[in-house]
Design a protein around this motif. Structure first.
Motif, PDB file in Angstrom:
ATOM      1  N   TRP A   2     -40.284  43.743 -98.769  1.00 17.24           N
ATOM      2  CA  TRP A   2     -39.977  42.581 -99.239  1.00 17.24           C
ATOM      3  C   TRP A   2     -40.952  41.580 -99.922  1.00 17.24           C
ATOM      4  O   TRP A   2     -42.242  41.843 -99.498  1.00 17.24           O
ATOM      5  N   SER A   3     -40.943  41.018-100.834  1.00  9.95           N
ATOM      6  CA  SER A   3     -42.091  40.055-101.248  1.00  9.95           C
ATOM      7  C   SER A   3     -42.070  38.856-100.402  1.00  9.95           C
ATOM      8  O   SER A   3     -41.150  38.779 -99.517  1.00  9.95           O
ATOM      9  N   GLU A   4     -43.149  38.009-100.884  1.00  6.26           N
ATOM     10  CA  GLU A   4     -43.497  36.793 -99.962  1.00  6.26           C
ATOM     11  C   GLU A   4     -42.437  35.504-100.080  1.00  6.26           C
ATOM     12  O   GLU A   4     -42.342  34.637 -99.477  1.00  6.26           O
ATOM     13  N   ILE A   5     -41.468  35.658-101.311  1.00  6.77           N
ATOM     14  CA  ILE A   5     -40.714  34.535-101.493  1.00  6.77           C
ATOM     15  C   ILE A   5     -39.573  34.790-100.730  1.00  6.77           C
ATOM     16  O   ILE A   5     -38.660  35.765-100.359  1.00  6.77           O
ATOM     17  N   GLY A   6     -39.121  33.580 -99.946  1.00  5.57           N
ATOM     18  CA  GLY A   6     -37.937  33.393 -98.998  1.00  5.57           C
ATOM     19  C   GLY A   6     -37.633  31.858 -98.715  1.00  5.57           C
ATOM     20  O   GLY A   6     -38.329  31.206 -99.027  1.00  5.57           O
ATOM     21  N   TYR A   7     -36.363  31.857 -98.105  1.00  4.29           N
ATOM     22  CA  TYR A   7     -35.859  30.667 -97.765  1.00  4.29           C
ATOM     23  C   TYR A   7     -35.089  30.571 -96.349  1.00  4.29           C
ATOM     24  O   TYR A   7     -34.366  31.609 -96.226  1.00  4.29           O
ATOM     25  N   GLY A   8     -35.156  29.606 -95.821  1.00  5.05           N
ATOM     26  CA  GLY A   8     -34.492  29.544 -94.482  1.00  5.05           C
ATOM     27  C   GLY A   8     -34.805  28.356 -93.605  1.00  5.05           C
ATOM     28  O   GLY A   8     -35.469  27.376 -94.040  1.00  5.05           O
ATOM     29  N   THR A   9     -33.984  28.040 -92.361  1.00  2.00           N
ATOM     30  CA  THR A   9     -34.520  27.208 -91.696  1.00  2.00           C
ATOM     31  C   THR A   9     -34.966  27.478 -90.150  1.00  2.00           C
ATOM     32  O   THR A   9     -34.468  28.516 -89.837  1.00  2.00           O
ATOM     33  N   THR A  10     -35.414  26.877 -89.501  1.00  2.79           N
ATOM     34  CA  THR A  10     -35.476  27.081 -87.980  1.00  2.79           C
ATOM     35  C   THR A  10     -34.097  27.351 -87.421  1.00  2.79           C
ATOM     36  O   THR A  10     -33.896  28.438 -86.735  1.00  2.79           O
ATOM     37  N   GLU A  11     -33.111  26.654 -87.620  1.00  2.45           N
ATOM     38  CA  GLU A  11     -31.810  26.677 -87.268  1.00  2.45           C
ATOM     39  C   GLU A  11     -31.168  27.967 -87.600  1.00  2.45           C
ATOM     40  O   GLU A  11     -30.181  28.632 -86.982  1.00  2.45           O
ATOM     41  N   ASN A  12     -31.667  28.883 -88.685  1.00  2.64           N
ATOM     42  CA  ASN A  12     -31.058  30.044 -89.244  1.00  2.64           C
ATOM     43  C   ASN A  12     -32.052  31.176 -88.726  1.00  2.64           C
ATOM     44  O   ASN A  12     -31.944  32.047 -89.370  1.00  2.64           O
ATOM     45  N   LEU A  61     -24.788  25.783 -97.528  1.00  2.00           N
ATOM     46  CA  LEU A  61     -24.343  26.169 -96.079  1.00  2.00           C
ATOM     47  C   LEU A  61     -24.559  27.710 -95.700  1.00  2.00           C
ATOM     48  O   LEU A  61     -24.252  28.532 -96.617  1.00  2.00           O
ATOM     49  N   ILE A  62     -24.844  27.939 -94.492  1.00  2.00           N
ATOM     50  CA  ILE A  62     -24.901  29.042 -94.140  1.00  2.00           C
ATOM     51  C   ILE A  62     -24.224  29.626 -92.826  1.00  2.00           C
ATOM     52  O   ILE A  62     -23.828  28.774 -91.802  1.00  2.00           O
ATOM     53  N   ARG A  63     -23.649  30.869 -92.969  1.00  2.00           N
ATOM     54  CA  ARG A  63     -22.873  31.268 -91.727  1.00  2.00           C
ATOM     55  C   ARG A  63     -23.201  32.751 -91.585  1.00  2.00           C
ATOM     56  O   ARG A  63     -23.254  33.454 -92.271  1.00  2.00           O
ATOM     57  N   GLY A  64     -23.490  32.990 -90.175  1.00  2.00           N
ATOM     58  CA  GLY A  64     -23.799  34.468 -89.351  1.00  2.00           C
ATOM     59  C   GLY A  64     -24.091  34.706 -88.592  1.00  2.00           C
ATOM     60  O   GLY A  64     -24.517  33.506 -87.448  1.00  2.00           O
ATOM     61  N   TYR A  65     -24.735  35.885 -87.943  1.00  2.00           N
ATOM     62  CA  TYR A  65     -25.478  36.007 -86.865  1.00  2.00           C
ATOM     63  C   TYR A  65     -26.610  34.933 -86.481  1.00  2.00           C
ATOM     64  O   TYR A  65     -27.162  34.966 -85.340  1.00  2.00           O
ATOM     65  N   CYS A  66     -27.375  34.913 -87.715  1.00  2.00           N
ATOM     66  CA  CYS A  66     -28.649  33.922 -87.570  1.00  2.00           C
ATOM     67  C   CYS A  66     -28.586  32.884 -87.127  1.00  2.00           C
ATOM     68  O   CYS A  66     -29.352  31.954 -86.776  1.00  2.00           O
ATOM     69  N   VAL A  67     -27.220  31.896 -87.084  1.00  2.00           N
ATOM     70  CA  VAL A  67     -27.033  30.673 -87.050  1.00  2.00           C
ATOM     71  C   VAL A  67     -27.433  30.396 -85.517  1.00  2.00           C
ATOM     72  O   VAL A  67     -26.546  30.919 -84.895  1.00  2.00           O
ATOM     73  N   MET A  68     -28.055  29.297 -85.207  1.00  2.00           N
ATOM     74  CA  MET A  68     -28.409  28.999 -83.716  1.00  2.00           C
ATOM     75  C   MET A  68     -26.769  28.558 -83.247  1.00  2.00           C
ATOM     76  O   MET A  68     -25.931  28.128 -83.747  1.00  2.00           O
ATOM     77  N   LEU A  69     -26.963  28.493 -81.859  1.00  2.00           N
ATOM     78  CA  LEU A  69     -25.773  28.055 -80.939  1.00  2.00           C
ATOM     79  C   LEU A  69     -25.586  26.519 -81.030  1.00  2.00           C
ATOM     80  O   LEU A  69     -24.428  26.237 -81.326  1.00  2.00           O
ATOM     81  N   GLU A  70     -26.403  25.982 -80.734  1.00  2.00           N
ATOM     82  CA  GLU A  70     -26.464  24.399 -80.616  1.00  2.00           C
ATOM     83  C   GLU A  70     -27.755  24.018 -80.689  1.00  2.00           C
ATOM     84  O   GLU A  70     -28.986  24.542 -80.447  1.00  2.00           O
ATOM     85  N   TYR A  71     -28.012  22.473 -80.829  1.00  2.00           N
ATOM     86  CA  TYR A  71     -29.224  21.859 -80.555  1.00  2.00           C
ATOM     87  C   TYR A  71     -29.175  21.429 -79.123  1.00  2.00           C
ATOM     88  O   TYR A  71     -28.047  20.993 -78.375  1.00  2.00           O
ATOM     89  N   TRP A  72     -30.427  21.707 -78.513  1.00  2.00           N
ATOM     90  CA  TRP A  72     -30.478  21.457 -77.123  1.00  2.00           C
ATOM     91  C   TRP A  72     -30.236  19.991 -76.673  1.00  2.00           C
ATOM     92  O   TRP A  72     -30.703  19.078 -77.145  1.00  2.00           O
ATOM     93  N   ASP A  73     -29.029  19.876 -75.941  1.00  2.00           N
ATOM     94  CA  ASP A  73     -28.642  18.856 -75.091  1.00  2.00           C
ATOM     95  C   ASP A  73     -28.143  17.546 -76.169  1.00  2.00           C
ATOM     96  O   ASP A  73     -28.607  16.673 -75.863  1.00  2.00           O
ATOM     97  N   PRO A  75     -25.068  17.143 -78.341  1.00  2.00           N
ATOM     98  CA  PRO A  75     -23.750  17.691 -78.878  1.00  2.00           C
ATOM     99  C   PRO A  75     -23.304  17.072 -80.113  1.00  2.00           C
ATOM    100  O   PRO A  75     -22.700  17.926 -80.959  1.00  2.00           O
ATOM    101  N   ALA A  76     -23.688  15.630 -80.174  1.00  2.00           N
ATOM    102  CA  ALA A  76     -23.523  15.020 -81.408  1.00  2.00           C
ATOM    103  C   ALA A  76     -24.117  15.853 -82.521  1.00  2.00           C
ATOM    104  O   ALA A  76     -23.545  15.714 -83.828  1.00  2.00           O
ATOM    105  N   LYS A  77     -25.450  15.991 -82.604  1.00  2.00           N
ATOM    106  CA  LYS A  77     -26.105  16.421 -83.815  1.00  2.00           C
ATOM    107  C   LYS A  77     -25.651  17.967 -83.999  1.00  2.00           C
ATOM    108  O   LYS A  77     -25.605  18.282 -85.283  1.00  2.00           O
ATOM    109  N   THR A  78     -24.907  18.862 -83.095  1.00  2.00           N
ATOM    110  CA  THR A  78     -24.429  20.002 -83.155  1.00  2.00           C
ATOM    111  C   THR A  78     -23.447  19.847 -84.031  1.00  2.00           C
ATOM    112  O   THR A  78     -23.203  20.650 -85.038  1.00  2.00           O
ATOM    113  N   GLU A  79     -22.466  18.786 -83.672  1.00  2.00           N
ATOM    114  CA  GLU A  79     -21.084  18.835 -84.108  1.00  2.00           C
ATOM    115  C   GLU A  79     -21.354  18.429 -85.826  1.00  2.00           C
ATOM    116  O   GLU A  79     -20.574  18.826 -86.597  1.00  2.00           O
ATOM    117  N   GLU A  80     -22.520  17.556 -85.985  1.00  2.00           N
ATOM    118  CA  GLU A  80     -22.715  17.055 -87.513  1.00  2.00           C
ATOM    119  C   GLU A  80     -23.190  18.095 -88.193  1.00  2.00           C
ATOM    120  O   GLU A  80     -22.841  18.300 -89.384  1.00  2.00           O
TER     121      GLU A  80
END
Length: 214
Positions: A2-12, A61-73, A75-80
């Protein structure tokens, strides 16, 4: 490989788009690569959530195995941020072509709404960086009684250079849409940043409005 170009988020976890060394110069310079295997991505209208057409700007928007389960403690941020269907809202604005290559335009929270027109600061910043006297440019929206918001460019000049607001606006004329040309141009020596060096646009907006006497 792979090249060095990429994109993502900590949550993913954290990369969702990645380029290939075989990509042409346009894709390497203008995109963050294509969606990785076993991950879904889509672009939606941030106001309605409706799927956007290919090449149309919207929220990524992203969906897949990479998406985290939730924000720690939190739930409001997770639902958002994570829908019941598993789609994670990145808060980033971009577009995607038929081959899954993504172009990033900026952050929703940084978007300027001027008289009903949506303006993405990153686009203007990229153009201003082509000016030979500009070392760094950051664009924010400042309040305006008539238009709602106006475009303000905060510019750090190359050392030893001098420039005027009129020169910057003349440089923009006929090169970018007229409503994207900064109404205000401020020359600064530094930007408010986080401990990691990221420019704090909200604080920069406060500084700009104070300098403009708003």
């Amino acid at each position: 490989m792979w090249s060095e170009i990429g994109y993502g988020t900590t949550e993913n976890s954290p990369v969702t788009f990645c380029a290939s060394p075989k990509d042409n110069a346009e894709r390497k310079s203008e995109t963050v690569g294509y969606i990785l295997d076993h991950i879904e991505a889509k672009i939606v209208n941030p106001a309605t959530g409706e799927l956007a057409a290919l090449g149309t700007t919207g929220e990524i928007l992203i969906r897949g195995y990479c998406v985290m389960l939730e924000y720690w403690d939190d739930p409001a941020k997770t639902e958002e941020c994570i829908g019941k269907d598993g789609w994670y809202k990145t808060g980033d604005i971009g577009s995607m072509d038929a081959f899954g290559y993504c172009r990033i335009q900026g952050r929703i929270k940084d978007m300027i709404i001027r008289g009903g027109e949506n303006i993405y600061p990153a686009e203007i910043e990229q153009f201003l960086h082509t000016h030979p006297k500009v070392m760094e440019a950051q664009v924010v929206g400042v309040k305006d009684a008539h238009m709602g918001e106006e475009v303000c460019a905060c510019i750090k000049l190359v050392e030893g250079e001098e420039c005027t607001a009129e020169e910057i606006r003349a440089f923009c004329k006929d090169q970018i849409a007229h409503f994207k040309i900064p109404r205000y141009v401020l020359f600064v020596t530094s930007f408010p940043v986080t401990v990691t060096g990221k420019v704090q646009k909200n604080k920069l907006c406060e500084v700009a409005e104070k300098l403009l006497g708003m």
